[in-house]
Design a protein around this motif. Sequence first.
Motif, PDB file in Angstrom:
ATOM      1  N   GLN A  81       9.422   5.409  -1.695  1.00  0.00           N
ATOM      2  CA  GLN A  81       9.358   6.785  -2.171  1.00  0.00           C
ATOM      3  C   GLN A  81       8.067   7.017  -2.972  1.00  0.00           C
ATOM      4  OE1 GLN A  81      13.005   6.908  -4.363  1.00  0.00           O
ATOM      5  NE2 GLN A  81      14.151   7.853  -2.668  1.00  0.00           N
ATOM      6  N   ILE A  82       7.678   6.033  -3.747  1.00  0.00           N
ATOM      7  CA  ILE A  82       6.435   6.152  -4.516  1.00  0.00           C
ATOM      8  C   ILE A  82       5.247   6.228  -3.569  1.00  0.00           C
ATOM      9  CG2 ILE A  82       4.924   4.985  -6.160  1.00  0.00           C
ATOM     10  CD1 ILE A  82       7.453   3.891  -7.499  1.00  0.00           C
ATOM     11  N   ARG A  83       5.269   5.437  -2.509  1.00  0.00           N
ATOM     12  CA  ARG A  83       4.187   5.493  -1.521  1.00  0.00           C
ATOM     13  C   ARG A  83       4.113   6.859  -0.862  1.00  0.00           C
ATOM     14  NH1 ARG A  83       5.032   1.120   2.646  1.00  0.00           N
ATOM     15  NH2 ARG A  83       3.314   2.222   3.611  1.00  0.00           N
ATOM     16  N   LYS A  84       5.260   7.444  -0.542  1.00  0.00           N
ATOM     17  CA  LYS A  84       5.279   8.771   0.073  1.00  0.00           C
ATOM     18  C   LYS A  84       4.740   9.827  -0.883  1.00  0.00           C
ATOM     19  CE  LYS A  84       9.113   7.726   3.149  1.00  0.00           C
ATOM     20  NZ  LYS A  84      10.546   7.895   3.423  1.00  0.00           N
ATOM     21  N   GLN A  85       5.125   9.719  -2.153  1.00  0.00           N
ATOM     22  CA  GLN A  85       4.632  10.683  -3.127  1.00  0.00           C
ATOM     23  C   GLN A  85       3.128  10.516  -3.360  1.00  0.00           C
ATOM     24  OE1 GLN A  85       6.860  11.152  -6.699  1.00  0.00           O
ATOM     25  NE2 GLN A  85       8.826  11.241  -5.621  1.00  0.00           N
ATOM     26  N   PHE A  86       2.652   9.289  -3.309  1.00  0.00           N
ATOM     27  CA  PHE A  86       1.227   9.056  -3.454  1.00  0.00           C
ATOM     28  C   PHE A  86       0.454   9.678  -2.288  1.00  0.00           C
ATOM     29  CE2 PHE A  86      -2.521   6.120  -3.039  1.00  0.00           C
ATOM     30  CZ  PHE A  86      -3.183   6.573  -4.160  1.00  0.00           C
ATOM     31  N   ALA A  87       1.001   9.576  -1.083  1.00  0.00           N
ATOM     32  CA  ALA A  87       0.373  10.192   0.081  1.00  0.00           C
ATOM     33  C   ALA A  87       0.363  11.706  -0.062  1.00  0.00           C
ATOM     34  CB  ALA A  87       1.100   9.775   1.353  1.00  0.00           C
ATOM     35  N   GLU A  88       1.449  12.272  -0.564  1.00  0.00           N
ATOM     36  CA  GLU A  88       1.506  13.721  -0.782  1.00  0.00           C
ATOM     37  C   GLU A  88       0.472  14.145  -1.832  1.00  0.00           C
ATOM     38  OE1 GLU A  88       3.391  16.141   0.736  1.00  0.00           O
ATOM     39  OE2 GLU A  88       3.844  14.523   2.158  1.00  0.00           O
ATOM     40  N   ARG A  89       0.338  13.353  -2.893  1.00  0.00           N
ATOM     41  CA  ARG A  89      -0.611  13.689  -3.952  1.00  0.00           C
ATOM     42  C   ARG A  89      -2.049  13.643  -3.435  1.00  0.00           C
ATOM     43  NH1 ARG A  89      -3.912  11.872  -7.896  1.00  0.00           N
ATOM     44  NH2 ARG A  89      -3.816  12.957  -9.880  1.00  0.00           N
ATOM     45  N   ARG A  90      -2.347  12.689  -2.560  1.00  0.00           N
ATOM     46  CA  ARG A  90      -3.694  12.614  -1.987  1.00  0.00           C
ATOM     47  C   ARG A  90      -4.000  13.839  -1.136  1.00  0.00           C
ATOM     48  NH1 ARG A  90      -4.563   6.815   0.652  1.00  0.00           N
ATOM     49  NH2 ARG A  90      -2.434   7.204   1.261  1.00  0.00           N
ATOM     50  N   LYS A  91      -2.957  14.435  -0.557  1.00  0.00           N
ATOM     51  CA  LYS A  91      -3.142  15.652   0.237  1.00  0.00           C
ATOM     52  C   LYS A  91      -3.262  16.888  -0.642  1.00  0.00           C
ATOM     53  CE  LYS A  91      -0.586  13.777   4.135  1.00  0.00           C
ATOM     54  NZ  LYS A  91       0.658  13.829   4.916  1.00  0.00           N
ATOM     55  N   GLY A  92      -3.024  16.718  -1.947  1.00  0.00           N
ATOM     56  CA  GLY A  92      -3.164  17.830  -2.878  1.00  0.00           C
ATOM     57  C   GLY A  92      -1.870  18.566  -3.152  1.00  0.00           C
ATOM     58  N   ARG A  93      -0.770  18.021  -2.740  1.00  0.00           N
ATOM     59  CA  ARG A  93       0.522  18.677  -2.942  1.00  0.00           C
ATOM     60  C   ARG A  93       1.173  18.202  -4.228  1.00  0.00           C
ATOM     61  NH1 ARG A  93       2.148  17.394   3.159  1.00  0.00           N
ATOM     62  NH2 ARG A  93       0.665  18.783   4.169  1.00  0.00           N
ATOM     63  N   GLU A  94       2.180  18.922  -4.695  1.00  0.00           N
ATOM     64  CA  GLU A  94       2.912  18.583  -5.918  1.00  0.00           C
ATOM     65  C   GLU A  94       3.865  17.417  -5.644  1.00  0.00           C
ATOM     66  OE1 GLU A  94       2.908  19.773  -9.128  1.00  0.00           O
ATOM     67  OE2 GLU A  94       1.060  20.778  -8.535  1.00  0.00           O
ATOM     68  N   THR A  95       4.037  16.580  -6.659  1.00  0.00           N
ATOM     69  CA  THR A  95       4.971  15.454  -6.561  1.00  0.00           C
ATOM     70  C   THR A  95       5.875  15.448  -7.784  1.00  0.00           C
ATOM     71  OG1 THR A  95       3.436  13.955  -7.660  1.00  0.00           O
ATOM     72  CG2 THR A  95       3.314  14.048  -5.272  1.00  0.00           C
ATOM     73  N   ASP A  96       6.934  14.642  -7.717  1.00  0.00           N
ATOM     74  CA  ASP A  96       7.860  14.520  -8.845  1.00  0.00           C
ATOM     75  C   ASP A  96       7.247  13.735 -10.008  1.00  0.00           C
ATOM     76  OD1 ASP A  96       9.689  15.893  -7.323  1.00  0.00           O
ATOM     77  OD2 ASP A  96      10.682  14.069  -6.599  1.00  0.00           O
ATOM     78  N   ILE A  97       6.305  12.893  -9.704  1.00  0.00           N
ATOM     79  CA  ILE A  97       5.664  12.079 -10.737  1.00  0.00           C
ATOM     80  C   ILE A  97       4.554  12.907 -11.376  1.00  0.00           C
ATOM     81  CG2 ILE A  97       4.361   9.961 -11.166  1.00  0.00           C
ATOM     82  CD1 ILE A  97       5.784   8.746  -8.747  1.00  0.00           C
ATOM     83  N   PRO A  98       4.516  12.995 -12.706  1.00  0.00           N
ATOM     84  CA  PRO A  98       3.498  13.815 -13.358  1.00  0.00           C
ATOM     85  C   PRO A  98       2.069  13.284 -13.160  1.00  0.00           C
ATOM     86  CG  PRO A  98       5.042  12.892 -14.971  1.00  0.00           C
ATOM     87  CD  PRO A  98       5.448  12.416 -13.630  1.00  0.00           C
ATOM     88  N   ASP A  99       1.110  14.176 -13.302  1.00  0.00           N
ATOM     89  CA  ASP A  99      -0.288  13.799 -13.092  1.00  0.00           C
ATOM     90  C   ASP A  99      -0.766  12.771 -14.118  1.00  0.00           C
ATOM     91  OD1 ASP A  99      -0.640  15.369 -10.858  1.00  0.00           O
ATOM     92  OD2 ASP A  99      -1.350  17.112 -12.005  1.00  0.00           O
ATOM     93  N   ALA A 100      -0.202  12.798 -15.307  1.00  0.00           N
ATOM     94  CA  ALA A 100      -0.618  11.853 -16.338  1.00  0.00           C
ATOM     95  C   ALA A 100      -0.329  10.411 -15.900  1.00  0.00           C
ATOM     96  CB  ALA A 100       0.103  12.149 -17.646  1.00  0.00           C
ATOM     97  N   ILE A 101       0.771  10.208 -15.212  1.00  0.00           N
ATOM     98  CA  ILE A 101       1.121   8.870 -14.717  1.00  0.00           C
ATOM     99  C   ILE A 101       0.165   8.471 -13.603  1.00  0.00           C
ATOM    100  CG2 ILE A 101       2.904   7.461 -13.602  1.00  0.00           C
ATOM    101  CD1 ILE A 101       3.511   8.131 -16.499  1.00  0.00           C
ATOM    102  N   TRP A 102      -0.194   9.403 -12.722  1.00  0.00           N
ATOM    103  CA  TRP A 102      -1.118   9.079 -11.648  1.00  0.00           C
ATOM    104  C   TRP A 102      -2.497   8.730 -12.212  1.00  0.00           C
ATOM    105  CZ3 TRP A 102       1.062   7.884  -7.344  1.00  0.00           C
ATOM    106  CH2 TRP A 102       2.154   8.575  -6.855  1.00  0.00           C
ATOM    107  N   GLN A 103      -2.898   9.373 -13.306  1.00  0.00           N
ATOM    108  CA  GLN A 103      -4.210   9.113 -13.902  1.00  0.00           C
ATOM    109  C   GLN A 103      -4.250   7.758 -14.601  1.00  0.00           C
ATOM    110  OE1 GLN A 103      -6.968  10.937 -13.579  1.00  0.00           O
ATOM    111  NE2 GLN A 103      -5.845  12.344 -12.255  1.00  0.00           N
ATOM    112  N   ASN A 104      -3.188   7.452 -15.360  1.00  0.00           N
ATOM    113  CA  ASN A 104      -3.155   6.188 -16.100  1.00  0.00           C
ATOM    114  C   ASN A 104      -1.754   5.604 -16.022  1.00  0.00           C
ATOM    115  OD1 ASN A 104      -3.637   4.060 -17.773  1.00  0.00           O
ATOM    116  ND2 ASN A 104      -3.780   5.271 -19.638  1.00  0.00           N
ATOM    117  N   PRO A 105      -1.486   4.760 -15.007  1.00  0.00           N
ATOM    118  CA  PRO A 105      -0.135   4.239 -14.816  1.00  0.00           C
ATOM    119  C   PRO A 105       0.232   3.080 -15.727  1.00  0.00           C
ATOM    120  CG  PRO A 105      -1.531   3.441 -13.087  1.00  0.00           C
ATOM    121  CD  PRO A 105      -2.366   4.387 -13.912  1.00  0.00           C
TER     122      PRO A 105
END
Length: 107
Positions: A81-105
């Motif tokens: 599920q995390i991999r799918k959300q990461f793929a969605e985020r790379r496409k520029g779409r919204e994900t359940d995981i906040p941007d702060a976590i993607w910036q600094n995990p």
Amino acid sequence: MVTFDKDKLSEQIKALGELPQIKEVRLLRQRLQRELERLTKQELEPETTISKPDTRSSKLKKYHRYLRMIRDNFPNLKYSQIRKQFAERRKGRETDIPDAIWQNPSP
């Protein structure tokens, strides 16, 4: 591999200069002269290190390490599920995981 010291090389060249003019001695003296020039040239020029490009395995290690760090912050989500959300985020779409976590995990 034999390592040479500048002082030892210059002493050997001086010692070979005293010997008679034999072909092998002359060739050895020339080789030692080239080695001495190479050593002095290395001292004048500082070594520059060229970074090697990342290999496929190192890129995948970075990718999976990044996703594991995110999984540590969200233990209720599966890795897929995390991999799918990461793929969605790379496409520029919204994900359940906040941007702060993607910036600094890091936890």
